[in-house]
Design a protein around this motif. Structure first.
Motif, PDB file in Angstrom:
ATOM      1  N   ALA A  35       6.382   4.941  -0.655  1.00  0.00           N
ATOM      2  CA  ALA A  35       6.396   3.478  -0.508  1.00  0.00           C
ATOM      3  C   ALA A  35       5.318   2.822  -1.366  1.00  0.00           C
ATOM      4  O   ALA A  35       5.539   1.748  -1.927  1.00  0.00           O
ATOM      5  CB  ALA A  35       6.220   3.081   0.947  1.00  0.00           C
ATOM      6  N   ALA A  84      12.034  -9.508   4.841  1.00  0.00           N
ATOM      7  CA  ALA A  84      12.548  -8.296   4.206  1.00  0.00           C
ATOM      8  C   ALA A  84      11.412  -7.308   3.940  1.00  0.00           C
ATOM      9  O   ALA A  84      11.564  -6.095   4.159  1.00  0.00           O
ATOM     10  CB  ALA A  84      13.275  -8.640   2.914  1.00  0.00           C
ATOM     11  N   LEU A  85      10.277  -7.809   3.481  1.00  0.00           N
ATOM     12  CA  LEU A  85       9.123  -6.956   3.230  1.00  0.00           C
ATOM     13  C   LEU A  85       8.626  -6.329   4.529  1.00  0.00           C
ATOM     14  O   LEU A  85       8.371  -5.122   4.595  1.00  0.00           O
ATOM     15  CB  LEU A  85       8.013  -7.763   2.554  1.00  0.00           C
ATOM     16  N   GLY A 100      11.083  -3.702   5.668  1.00  0.00           N
ATOM     17  CA  GLY A 100      10.955  -2.496   4.854  1.00  0.00           C
ATOM     18  C   GLY A 100       9.753  -1.659   5.252  1.00  0.00           C
ATOM     19  O   GLY A 100       9.845  -0.433   5.365  1.00  0.00           O
ATOM     20  N   TRP A 105      10.025   1.987   6.914  1.00  0.00           N
ATOM     21  CA  TRP A 105       9.344   3.113   6.267  1.00  0.00           C
ATOM     22  C   TRP A 105       8.452   3.842   7.263  1.00  0.00           C
ATOM     23  O   TRP A 105       8.441   5.072   7.335  1.00  0.00           O
ATOM     24  CB  TRP A 105       8.529   2.622   5.076  1.00  0.00           C
TER      25      TRP A 105
END
Length: 124
Positions: free
Chosen positions: A73, A109-110, A113, A117
């Motif tokens: 990531a 969205a960040l 994510g 992760w």
């Protein structure tokens, strides 16, 4: 000669990045007394950034495969962080980019994510 605060902040940021890169180039986080993850010490889980010190060290030595193995990531977020920095520094000349990156859906969205992760790397 008067130096603006913005230019001083940019210069300080660049200097800090250079110093950080020099430290991580010189010292291997696996064997050096680098800071350890407080979240992992408390929970036993990897946080989203666990492995980032080893990733940076590997990248600075040109070992992308090892860096990917430590924290994939981080390798994906580095270009995104650079894009955010450009948008921040150039928000008057690139207002559409700034608006896009700081839009509600982009932030969500960040966050999704990063959360995904974290869950994936701990539960998989």
């Amino acid at each position: 000669m008067r130096v603006s605060r913005r230019r001083l902040a940019v210069a300080a940021s660049i200097a800090a990045a250079i110093i950080l890169c020099a430290v991580y180039y010189r010292f291997d986080p696996e064997v050096s007394p680098m800071p350890r993850c407080f979240f992992k010490a408390l929970t036993g889980w990897d946080c989203p950034g666990c492995g980032s010190q080893r990733t940076l060290h590997a990248l600075l030595h040109g070992d992308a495969a090892s860096a990917w193995g430590h924290n994939a990531a981080i390798m994906l977020l580095v270009p995104l962080m650079a894009l955010y920095a450009v948008a921040e520094w150039r928000k008057s000349t690139l207002p559409r980019l700034y608006a896009l990156l700081y839009s509600r859906w982009a932030i969500y969205a960040l966050l999704a994510g990063i959360t995904g992760w974290t869950l994936w790397r701990n539960l998989a």
